[in-house]
Scaffold this motif. Sequence first.
Motif, PDB file in Angstrom:
ATOM      1  N   HIS A   1      44.923  42.738  49.376  1.00 20.53           N
ATOM      2  CA  HIS A   1      45.485  42.717  48.021  1.00 20.53           C
ATOM      3  C   HIS A   1      45.445  41.292  47.482  1.00 20.53           C
ATOM      4  CE1 HIS A   1      46.935  46.828  48.395  1.00 20.53           C
ATOM      5  NE2 HIS A   1      47.304  46.514  49.621  1.00 20.53           N
ATOM      6  N   PHE A   2      45.602  41.176  46.172  1.00 18.76           N
ATOM      7  CA  PHE A   2      45.431  39.868  45.552  1.00 18.76           C
ATOM      8  C   PHE A   2      46.666  38.985  45.687  1.00 18.76           C
ATOM      9  CE2 PHE A   2      45.635  37.158  41.671  1.00 18.76           C
ATOM     10  CZ  PHE A   2      44.645  36.276  42.044  1.00 18.76           C
ATOM     11  N   TYR A   3      47.806  39.457  45.251  1.00 15.05           N
ATOM     12  CA  TYR A   3      48.987  38.581  45.194  1.00 15.05           C
ATOM     13  C   TYR A   3      49.564  38.357  46.586  1.00 15.05           C
ATOM     14  CZ  TYR A   3      48.836  38.796  40.140  1.00 15.05           C
ATOM     15  OH  TYR A   3      48.422  38.680  38.839  1.00 15.05           O
ATOM     16  N   LEU A   4      49.824  37.090  46.888  1.00 19.00           N
ATOM     17  CA  LEU A   4      50.333  36.728  48.220  1.00 19.00           C
ATOM     18  C   LEU A   4      51.595  37.518  48.560  1.00 19.00           C
ATOM     19  CD1 LEU A   4      49.923  32.833  48.295  1.00 19.00           C
ATOM     20  CD2 LEU A   4      48.468  34.559  49.363  1.00 19.00           C
TER      21      LEU A   4
ATOM     22  N   GLY B   1      36.634  32.466  33.440  1.00 18.12           N
ATOM     23  CA  GLY B   1      37.825  31.649  33.628  1.00 18.12           C
ATOM     24  C   GLY B   1      38.473  31.920  34.973  1.00 18.12           C
ATOM     25  N   ILE B   2      37.813  32.725  35.792  1.00 19.56           N
ATOM     26  CA  ILE B   2      38.314  33.066  37.122  1.00 19.56           C
ATOM     27  C   ILE B   2      37.111  33.003  38.066  1.00 19.56           C
ATOM     28  CG2 ILE B   2      39.446  34.827  38.553  1.00 19.56           C
ATOM     29  CD1 ILE B   2      40.079  36.063  35.617  1.00 19.56           C
ATOM     30  N   ALA B   3      37.286  32.406  39.233  1.00 19.24           N
ATOM     31  CA  ALA B   3      36.187  32.364  40.185  1.00 19.24           C
ATOM     32  C   ALA B   3      36.357  33.455  41.236  1.00 19.24           C
ATOM     33  CB  ALA B   3      36.136  30.997  40.860  1.00 19.24           C
ATOM     34  N   LEU B   4      35.227  33.926  41.776  1.00 18.98           N
ATOM     35  CA  LEU B   4      35.232  34.923  42.843  1.00 18.98           C
ATOM     36  C   LEU B   4      36.155  36.100  42.491  1.00 18.98           C
ATOM     37  CD1 LEU B   4      33.947  32.348  44.080  1.00 18.98           C
ATOM     38  CD2 LEU B   4      35.033  32.924  46.229  1.00 18.98           C
ATOM     39  N   THR B   5      35.783  36.784  41.423  1.00 25.96           N
ATOM     40  CA  THR B   5      36.663  37.793  40.807  1.00 25.96           C
ATOM     41  C   THR B   5      37.022  38.954  41.724  1.00 25.96           C
ATOM     42  OG1 THR B   5      34.648  38.697  39.874  1.00 25.96           O
ATOM     43  CG2 THR B   5      36.018  37.369  38.407  1.00 25.96           C
ATOM     44  N   HIS B   6      36.296  39.123  42.843  1.00 26.23           N
ATOM     45  CA  HIS B   6      36.669  40.234  43.737  1.00 26.23           C
ATOM     46  C   HIS B   6      38.080  40.044  44.290  1.00 26.23           C
ATOM     47  CE1 HIS B   6      34.505  37.176  45.977  1.00 26.23           C
ATOM     48  NE2 HIS B   6      34.909  37.629  47.130  1.00 26.23           N
ATOM     49  N   PHE B   7      38.557  38.794  44.349  1.00 29.78           N
ATOM     50  CA  PHE B   7      39.941  38.574  44.778  1.00 29.78           C
ATOM     51  C   PHE B   7      40.918  39.188  43.773  1.00 29.78           C
ATOM     52  CE2 PHE B   7      38.337  34.323  46.627  1.00 29.78           C
ATOM     53  CZ  PHE B   7      38.058  34.901  47.856  1.00 29.78           C
ATOM     54  N   TYR B   8      40.750  38.745  42.520  1.00 29.43           N
ATOM     55  CA  TYR B   8      41.693  39.120  41.458  1.00 29.43           C
ATOM     56  C   TYR B   8      41.669  40.629  41.215  1.00 29.43           C
ATOM     57  CZ  TYR B   8      44.006  38.334  36.840  1.00 29.43           C
ATOM     58  OH  TYR B   8      44.852  38.311  35.753  1.00 29.43           O
ATOM     59  N   PHE B   9      40.495  41.228  41.368  1.00 26.31           N
ATOM     60  CA  PHE B   9      40.362  42.650  41.037  1.00 26.31           C
ATOM     61  C   PHE B   9      40.421  43.554  42.262  1.00 26.31           C
ATOM     62  CE2 PHE B   9      37.659  40.836  37.403  1.00 26.31           C
ATOM     63  CZ  PHE B   9      38.811  40.524  36.693  1.00 26.31           C
ATOM     64  N   ALA B  10      40.819  43.001  43.413  1.00 24.52           N
ATOM     65  CA  ALA B  10      40.868  43.808  44.638  1.00 24.52           C
ATOM     66  C   ALA B  10      41.677  45.089  44.405  1.00 24.52           C
ATOM     67  CB  ALA B  10      41.492  42.999  45.775  1.00 24.52           C
ATOM     68  N   ASP B  11      42.798  44.957  43.735  1.00 21.87           N
ATOM     69  CA  ASP B  11      43.662  46.120  43.543  1.00 21.87           C
ATOM     70  C   ASP B  11      43.124  47.038  42.446  1.00 21.87           C
ATOM     71  OD1 ASP B  11      46.114  45.337  45.351  1.00 21.87           O
ATOM     72  OD2 ASP B  11      45.508  43.537  44.260  1.00 21.87           O
ATOM     73  N   ALA B  12      42.659  46.446  41.364  1.00 25.95           N
ATOM     74  CA  ALA B  12      42.118  47.254  40.265  1.00 25.95           C
ATOM     75  C   ALA B  12      40.907  48.068  40.724  1.00 25.95           C
ATOM     76  CB  ALA B  12      41.738  46.353  39.095  1.00 25.95           C
TER      77      ALA B  12
ATOM     78  N   PRO C   1      42.247  42.756  34.661  1.00 32.62           N
ATOM     79  CA  PRO C   1      42.325  43.720  35.771  1.00 32.62           C
ATOM     80  C   PRO C   1      42.504  45.159  35.285  1.00 32.62           C
ATOM     81  CG  PRO C   1      43.707  41.822  36.229  1.00 32.62           C
ATOM     82  CD  PRO C   1      43.230  41.670  34.813  1.00 32.62           C
ATOM     83  N   ASP C   2      43.274  45.348  34.226  1.00 32.87           N
ATOM     84  CA  ASP C   2      43.470  46.716  33.746  1.00 32.87           C
ATOM     85  C   ASP C   2      42.209  47.288  33.106  1.00 32.87           C
ATOM     86  OD1 ASP C   2      45.957  47.198  34.724  1.00 32.87           O
ATOM     87  OD2 ASP C   2      47.037  46.593  32.910  1.00 32.87           O
ATOM     88  N   LEU C   3      41.386  46.420  32.547  1.00 32.68           N
ATOM     89  CA  LEU C   3      40.098  46.869  32.021  1.00 32.68           C
ATOM     90  C   LEU C   3      39.239  47.413  33.168  1.00 32.68           C
ATOM     91  CD1 LEU C   3      38.361  46.718  29.308  1.00 32.68           C
ATOM     92  CD2 LEU C   3      37.322  44.680  30.332  1.00 32.68           C
ATOM     93  N   VAL C   4      39.218  46.665  34.281  1.00 30.65           N
ATOM     94  CA  VAL C   4      38.474  47.113  35.460  1.00 30.65           C
ATOM     95  C   VAL C   4      39.045  48.438  35.958  1.00 30.65           C
ATOM     96  CG1 VAL C   4      37.900  46.533  37.852  1.00 30.65           C
ATOM     97  CG2 VAL C   4      37.883  44.734  36.098  1.00 30.65           C
ATOM     98  N   ARG C   5      40.372  48.487  36.006  1.00 34.98           N
ATOM     99  CA  ARG C   5      41.047  49.697  36.502  1.00 34.98           C
ATOM    100  C   ARG C   5      40.670  50.924  35.665  1.00 34.98           C
ATOM    101  NH1 ARG C   5      45.559  49.229  39.671  1.00 34.98           N
ATOM    102  NH2 ARG C   5      45.827  47.111  38.910  1.00 34.98           N
ATOM    103  N   GLU C   6      40.536  50.732  34.348  1.00 35.69           N
ATOM    104  CA  GLU C   6      40.210  51.861  33.469  1.00 35.69           C
ATOM    105  C   GLU C   6      38.891  52.524  33.875  1.00 35.69           C
ATOM    106  OE1 GLU C   6      40.959  51.158  29.206  1.00 35.69           O
ATOM    107  OE2 GLU C   6      38.998  52.031  28.779  1.00 35.69           O
TER     108      GLU C   6
END
Lengths: 388, 381
Positions: free
Chosen positions: B239-242, A59-70, A24-29
């Motif tokens: 946001h991601f985290y619940l 190793g992560i599916a549907l990455t828009h979830f994980y990177f929503a904040d980044a 996520p921090d890579l995306v944020r950069e």
Amino acid sequence: MGRPVAIIGVGQTKHGRRTEISYPDLVREAVVRVFEDTRLTPADIDGVVSGTMPSMMEGIALTHFYFADAMQAAGKPILKTETCGSTGISIAHTAYYWIASGMADLILAVGHEKMNEGNSQATMTTVVEPFYQRYFIAGAPGVFSMQSQMWAARYGIPEEKIRDAAAYISVAHHDDAFDNPYAHVKLRVTMDDVKNSRLITYPVRLLDVCPNSDGACAVIFASAEMARKLGRKAAWVKGVGYRGEEYFFGDSDKGVWQSAVQAAKQAYDQAGIRDPRKELDVAEVYNPFTFQEMLFYECFGFCGLGEAPDLVLKGVFARNGELPCDPSGGTLCTNPIGATGLIRTAEAALQVTGRAGDHQIPGAKLALCHAMGGVDQFNGVMILGAEP
Amino acid sequence: MTKRVGIVSVAQGAGAESKDNFYDQAYRITKEVLEKVGITRDDLGTIVTASSDIFHGGISCANSYYWETTGAFLKNASRQDGESLFAFFYAVMRILSGQFDTALVMALCKGSENPPNDTCTLMFADPFYQRPVGLQETLAAALQMRLYLERYGITEEQCAEVAVKNLGNALGNPYAHRKGRYTVEEILGSERLADPLTALQVAPKSEGMVAVLLASEEKARALTDKPVWFKGYGSSLDHFYLGDRDLLKGPLRDAAARAYRMAGIADPQKEIDLAEITEPYAFQELLWCEDLGLCGEGEGGKLIASGRTRRNGDLPVNPSGGVLANNPYVSRGLQRLVEAVLQIRGEAGERQVPKEVKTALAHGTHGFAGQCHAVAIVGIG
């Protein structure tokens, strides 16, 4: 073409083996950098387009979830575009259509990949059809080596000449990468180094192949009204083209690669380009393999069929040549796959706005960017110009 | 938005596990949606598909696999990941750009070749903190449901009523995967999967090949006497985290507001005639109805108790049986749209609602406790 669309800013990570930073921090950069570049804030953005390679690689599916904040995408409209290796250019196309449709004025496009946390070649092997074809494929080089051999055999190009031309390309791009602050692999190599490097899949050797890179790229697209209002120097989208072919790679001719030929033609027709070698000032071709880069020159009409090796050896496509290709060092030196096509777009935008720094092609006004993907299946092209 | 985009043809495959292979299933639906308006692949402008590699039988780059099956050979096509209403919207954008006059939207997911849904949704979790504790979509939904029950005093019985209604509606839907007449007691008495969720309140894993053909206004009128028009669309991401989210005040409110604004809808309760909502967990139909403004905040329980959302009610919700009856993960949003279109055209067969439907809403969601939502409004006139 719909209403005019411009690129008003880009942000890239330092690409490479980024073990010190989380995904996520890579995306944020990259995202922070595009906001710094444009002096916009996330609140200004109407929508976000993101994309990457398959979940197995992440190793992560549907990455828009994980990177929503980044991606600063929480609360935003979102699209998630994925077309395998051509994902990056498809993200750019999605952002383009969103604005061209009249339904948005500012779109953030983000492509990303952290390849050193996954196994890229294992993943790419799972792209191939599991029952008949997968046994013959070992990652990406397998299929692209076959394509290169088919092409060389078609035109009877002597093995030594094609080997020399590929080595020439490798040396040139590895030199170019020194002038690109974001590039991953920076190596001074000689033609002999390339020709004697480890064999991967004949005729492809180690220095003919791109690296596994960690990296992200963010690009902001704007409507003409918005670009003018912001007073930004913009790169204008003059043409977009995309074509895909069938899944079984033995079913069609990959020597004259129709998806590449027709994707370029669609973009040229929109941009009014008739003689690409004369009219284009620079091209960012998606070139993970040196041999394949030459095939693209031919499919994109930069030269006649079977002519590319001769012209490469004459320096036609070198930094100071008639049509410089991949002055950034290209995919050969930097390949975070989900970002790579968008990096080509970002580099083309930097060139036509005169902001490419040490690897600027003087006076560049019209640029092509491109990405390729699937099982030798997909090609996407975008033409960017300095004028609307 | 001055130009209009019309939906001219729809097709869908059955949700139950099938021995037909992926290509046969997908090809039949592609062919059907084109033949219904008498065009061939050659006439087709562009194609946008939806699929996810995690829901694609262990083959990466799903759209590589089915590219030509969707009529896309040597065409300009693209693909959306995760939510099939994304693909619908992207296809609308492509037509509005003026570059294409027809666009095929397809969602492709063959549930029977995938692992259990939550083996896949576990891969949504971040790999360091949440995945090791096994967080997946059903567990996230259970946390959300508990909060919903406690904050608004909604009862488990009211949530179970949604399953009773939808699985009953599905009896009239030949494409539905799971259907039946159940009582509230049977729903609540089914296996507890993640307290307070019971098995019949959790959607199954289904097959889903779904197609929608779009056309520019002029082309739409040439292709069909009964075009259904694109009216509005909105999406939003949380946001991601619940722990960073209020699970009962999610991004659906933003997505709905955007769709209503584009469609010129001021009072959804009056102006929406029918809604097809993605409710992989029964209680979510109630919560999403609140977020969509179809009832007030905390009033989802009253809404289901009122009977208004039954097939013969004044605000039918999921007359198809919804996602509880049919859950091809990626395809479910587009399937909601297909059902909305069939209802507007009066072609929904046994599940056709008795009232006139002029404006309908289709909703899709994916991610933990609805991290992402998409809303499409379509209608006639």
